[in-house]
Design a protein around this motif. Structure first.
Motif, PDB file in Angstrom:
ATOM      1  N   CYS A  89      27.080   1.963  17.603  1.00  0.00           N
ATOM      2  CA  CYS A  89      27.392   2.850  18.738  1.00  0.00           C
ATOM      3  C   CYS A  89      29.088   2.823  18.767  1.00  0.00           C
ATOM      4  N   PRO A  90      29.959   3.691  18.842  1.00  0.00           N
ATOM      5  CA  PRO A  90      31.271   3.700  19.188  1.00  0.00           C
ATOM      6  C   PRO A  90      31.836   3.305  20.507  1.00  0.00           C
ATOM      7  N   GLU A  91      30.959   3.278  21.429  1.00  0.00           N
ATOM      8  CA  GLU A  91      31.126   3.115  22.813  1.00  0.00           C
ATOM      9  C   GLU A  91      30.913   1.600  23.315  1.00  0.00           C
ATOM     10  N   LEU A  92      31.917   0.790  23.685  1.00  0.00           N
ATOM     11  CA  LEU A  92      32.007  -0.436  24.082  1.00  0.00           C
ATOM     12  C   LEU A  92      32.394  -0.815  25.680  1.00  0.00           C
ATOM     13  N   ILE A  93      31.854  -1.735  26.217  1.00  0.00           N
ATOM     14  CA  ILE A  93      32.331  -2.020  27.498  1.00  0.00           C
ATOM     15  C   ILE A  93      32.834  -3.345  27.895  1.00  0.00           C
ATOM     16  N   CYS A  94      33.822  -3.433  28.563  1.00  0.00           N
ATOM     17  CA  CYS A  94      34.508  -4.805  28.596  1.00  0.00           C
ATOM     18  C   CYS A  94      33.537  -5.724  29.721  1.00  0.00           C
ATOM     19  N   THR A  95      33.011  -7.036  28.974  1.00  0.00           N
ATOM     20  CA  THR A  95      32.262  -7.668  29.789  1.00  0.00           C
ATOM     21  C   THR A  95      33.002  -8.275  31.193  1.00  0.00           C
ATOM     22  N   GLY A  96      34.256  -8.260  31.144  1.00  0.00           N
ATOM     23  CA  GLY A  96      35.142  -8.862  32.218  1.00  0.00           C
ATOM     24  C   GLY A  96      35.341  -7.980  33.209  1.00  0.00           C
ATOM     25  N   CYS A  97      35.709  -6.816  32.916  1.00  0.00           N
ATOM     26  CA  CYS A  97      36.273  -5.694  34.049  1.00  0.00           C
ATOM     27  C   CYS A  97      35.619  -4.564  33.964  1.00  0.00           C
ATOM     28  N   GLY A  98      34.678  -4.151  32.782  1.00  0.00           N
ATOM     29  CA  GLY A  98      33.838  -2.836  32.925  1.00  0.00           C
ATOM     30  C   GLY A  98      34.730  -1.926  32.108  1.00  0.00           C
ATOM     31  N   ALA A  99      35.882  -1.836  31.854  1.00  0.00           N
ATOM     32  CA  ALA A  99      36.360  -0.795  31.165  1.00  0.00           C
ATOM     33  C   ALA A  99      35.856  -0.374  30.103  1.00  0.00           C
ATOM     34  N   ALA A 100      35.753   0.995  29.526  1.00  0.00           N
ATOM     35  CA  ALA A 100      35.087   1.320  28.629  1.00  0.00           C
ATOM     36  C   ALA A 100      36.153   1.969  27.690  1.00  0.00           C
ATOM     37  N   VAL A 101      35.709   1.547  26.297  1.00  0.00           N
ATOM     38  CA  VAL A 101      36.494   2.103  25.150  1.00  0.00           C
ATOM     39  C   VAL A 101      35.711   2.783  23.973  1.00  0.00           C
ATOM     40  N   VAL A 102      36.180   3.561  23.119  1.00  0.00           N
ATOM     41  CA  VAL A 102      35.446   4.197  21.902  1.00  0.00           C
ATOM     42  C   VAL A 102      36.070   3.829  21.013  1.00  0.00           C
ATOM     43  N   ILE A 103      35.344   3.477  19.871  1.00  0.00           N
ATOM     44  CA  ILE A 103      36.099   3.057  18.711  1.00  0.00           C
ATOM     45  C   ILE A 103      35.714   4.139  17.784  1.00  0.00           C
ATOM     46  N   ALA A 104      37.216   4.752  17.185  1.00  0.00           N
ATOM     47  CA  ALA A 104      36.910   5.989  16.366  1.00  0.00           C
ATOM     48  C   ALA A 104      37.153   5.584  15.008  1.00  0.00           C
ATOM     49  N   THR A 105      36.295   6.251  14.175  1.00  0.00           N
ATOM     50  CA  THR A 105      36.474   5.872  12.668  1.00  0.00           C
ATOM     51  C   THR A 105      36.783   7.436  12.185  1.00  0.00           C
ATOM     52  N   LEU A 106      37.680   7.118  11.129  1.00  0.00           N
ATOM     53  CA  LEU A 106      38.197   8.400  10.307  1.00  0.00           C
ATOM     54  C   LEU A 106      37.773   8.423   8.968  1.00  0.00           C
ATOM     55  N   THR A 107      37.392   9.646   8.539  1.00  0.00           N
ATOM     56  CA  THR A 107      36.884   9.822   7.307  1.00  0.00           C
ATOM     57  C   THR A 107      37.845  10.880   6.426  1.00  0.00           C
ATOM     58  N   PHE A 108      38.491  10.358   5.396  1.00  0.00           N
ATOM     59  CA  PHE A 108      39.323  11.191   4.648  1.00  0.00           C
ATOM     60  C   PHE A 108      38.597  11.828   3.649  1.00  0.00           C
ATOM     61  N   ARG A 109      38.977  13.012   2.859  1.00  0.00           N
ATOM     62  CA  ARG A 109      38.344  13.409   1.804  1.00  0.00           C
ATOM     63  C   ARG A 109      39.554  13.434   0.832  1.00  0.00           C
ATOM     64  N   PRO A 110      39.517  12.787  -0.254  1.00  0.00           N
ATOM     65  CA  PRO A 110      40.528  12.812  -1.215  1.00  0.00           C
ATOM     66  C   PRO A 110      40.983  14.125  -1.944  1.00  0.00           C
ATOM     67  N   THR A 111      42.192  14.804  -1.824  1.00  0.00           N
ATOM     68  CA  THR A 111      42.331  15.971  -2.531  1.00  0.00           C
ATOM     69  C   THR A 111      42.080  15.764  -4.118  1.00  0.00           C
ATOM     70  N   ARG A 112      41.469  16.992  -4.885  1.00  0.00           N
ATOM     71  CA  ARG A 112      41.231  16.976  -6.035  1.00  0.00           C
ATOM     72  C   ARG A 112      42.666  17.701  -6.817  1.00  0.00           C
ATOM     73  N   LEU A 113      43.041  17.048  -7.837  1.00  0.00           N
ATOM     74  CA  LEU A 113      44.044  17.834  -8.848  1.00  0.00           C
ATOM     75  C   LEU A 113      43.273  18.373  -9.722  1.00  0.00           C
ATOM     76  N   SER A 114      43.715  19.473  -9.932  1.00  0.00           N
ATOM     77  CA  SER A 114      42.789  20.227 -11.056  1.00  0.00           C
ATOM     78  C   SER A 114      43.964  20.332 -12.106  1.00  0.00           C
ATOM     79  N   GLY A 115      44.907  19.859 -12.120  1.00  0.00           N
ATOM     80  CA  GLY A 115      45.824  19.752 -13.389  1.00  0.00           C
ATOM     81  C   GLY A 115      46.859  21.010 -12.925  1.00  0.00           C
TER      82      GLY A 115
END
Length: 68
Positions: free
Chosen positions: A30-56
Motif C-alpha cells: 500500500c502506498p499510503e503510510l502514517i507516521c506513528t509519532g504525529c499521525g501525518a500521512a504520506v503517499v509513496i509514489a512509484t513511477l514507471t517509464f516505458r523505454p522508447t523504441r528506436l526503429s532505425g
C-alpha cells in the motif's frame, strides 16, 4: 500491517511509519503510510517509464515557419 522508518517533516526526525489496513487491495504494498509519532500521512509514489523504441529511422525535424 507493514512498517518502515522514514523522515517525517512534521516530527523533523526519522520515525516509524505504518501502512494502515488498505481498502484498495494493495496489501503490504500500500502506498499510503502514517507516521506513528504525529499521525501525518504520506503517499509513496512509484513511477514507471516505458523505454522508447528506436526503429532505425531518423527523428523528424520540426517544420519551421518560413518568413515572407
Amino acid at each position: 500491517m507493514s512498517d518502515r522508518e522514514l523522515h517525517c517533516d512534521t516530527c523533523e526526525d526519522v520515525v516509524l511509519f505504518e501502512a494502515p489496513p488498505c481498502g484498495d487491495g494493495h496489501g503490504v504494498d500500500c502506498p499510503e503510510l502514517i507516521c506513528t509519532g504525529c499521525g501525518a500521512a504520506v503517499v509513496i509514489a512509484t513511477l514507471t517509464f516505458r523505454p522508447t523504441r528506436l526503429s532505425g529511422r531518423r527523428p523528424r525535424r520540426p517544420s519551421h515557419a518560413q518568413a515572407a
